[in-house]
Design a protein around this motif. Sequence first.
Motif, PDB file in Angstrom:
ATOM      1  N   LEU A  20       0.775  -1.322  -0.037  1.00 47.61           N
ATOM      2  CA  LEU A  20      -0.101  -0.030   0.147  1.00 47.61           C
ATOM      3  C   LEU A  20       0.984   1.316  -0.011  1.00 47.61           C
ATOM      4  N   PHE A  21       1.920   1.383   0.916  1.00 43.01           N
ATOM      5  CA  PHE A  21       2.584   2.425   0.908  1.00 43.01           C
ATOM      6  C   PHE A  21       3.804   2.718   0.216  1.00 43.01           C
ATOM      7  N   GLY A  22       4.617   1.584  -0.069  1.00 38.94           N
ATOM      8  CA  GLY A  22       5.720   1.319  -0.949  1.00 38.94           C
ATOM      9  C   GLY A  22       6.753   1.431  -0.037  1.00 38.94           C
ATOM     10  N   ALA A  23       8.002   1.167  -0.672  1.00 37.51           N
ATOM     11  CA  ALA A  23       9.298   0.980   0.342  1.00 37.51           C
ATOM     12  C   ALA A  23       9.722   2.384   0.617  1.00 37.51           C
ATOM     13  N   THR A  24       9.697   3.331  -0.430  1.00 37.77           N
ATOM     14  CA  THR A  24      10.283   4.645  -0.015  1.00 37.77           C
ATOM     15  C   THR A  24       9.361   5.429   1.027  1.00 37.77           C
ATOM     16  N   LEU A  26       7.803   4.083   3.716  1.00 43.32           N
ATOM     17  CA  LEU A  26       8.114   3.452   4.872  1.00 43.32           C
ATOM     18  C   LEU A  26       8.909   4.231   6.069  1.00 43.32           C
ATOM     19  N   PRO A  27      10.151   4.499   5.557  1.00 42.73           N
ATOM     20  CA  PRO A  27      10.901   5.124   6.721  1.00 42.73           C
ATOM     21  C   PRO A  27      10.121   6.629   7.159  1.00 42.73           C
ATOM     22  N   VAL A  28       9.812   7.295   6.168  1.00 42.36           N
ATOM     23  CA  VAL A  28       9.116   8.723   6.411  1.00 42.36           C
ATOM     24  C   VAL A  28       8.042   8.230   7.551  1.00 42.36           C
ATOM     25  N   LEU A  33       5.767   8.544  13.067  1.00 40.83           N
ATOM     26  CA  LEU A  33       5.086   7.749  14.155  1.00 40.83           C
ATOM     27  C   LEU A  33       6.011   7.786  15.318  1.00 40.83           C
ATOM     28  N   GLY A  34       7.120   7.585  15.157  1.00 39.01           N
ATOM     29  CA  GLY A  34       8.091   7.913  16.554  1.00 39.01           C
ATOM     30  C   GLY A  34       8.062   9.256  16.957  1.00 39.01           C
ATOM     31  N   GLN A  35       8.018  10.327  16.246  1.00 34.16           N
ATOM     32  CA  GLN A  35       8.002  11.825  16.602  1.00 34.16           C
ATOM     33  C   GLN A  35       6.530  12.072  17.354  1.00 34.16           C
ATOM     34  N   THR A  36       5.576  11.437  16.853  1.00 36.19           N
ATOM     35  CA  THR A  36       4.091  11.597  17.623  1.00 36.19           C
ATOM     36  C   THR A  36       4.108  10.718  18.855  1.00 36.19           C
ATOM     37  N   VAL A  37       4.707   9.398  19.007  1.00 31.02           N
ATOM     38  CA  VAL A  37       4.667   8.929  19.949  1.00 31.02           C
ATOM     39  C   VAL A  37       5.419   9.911  21.042  1.00 31.02           C
TER      40      VAL A  37
END
Length: 62
Positions: A20-24, A26-28, A33-37
């Motif tokens: 769905l999102f593609g490999a490019t 996913l890191p973004v 997600l880490g910043q949100t947490v």
Amino acid sequence: MLAGLTGMHLLLVAAIVLVLFGATKLPVFAKSLGQTVKVLRTELHPESEPVPAPTAAENPAP
């Protein structure tokens, strides 16, 4: 509710997310997600803010 999940289920979900999102993207996505947490943790528990790591100038090598 989630007790019946196995490793195969997690691999299937990971494959679907990759398609769905593609490999490019996913890191973004993982970084945001880490910043949100991190923001949510500081807002929910302000007394337990992480202590910044000492820099090389503050802690010189012997």
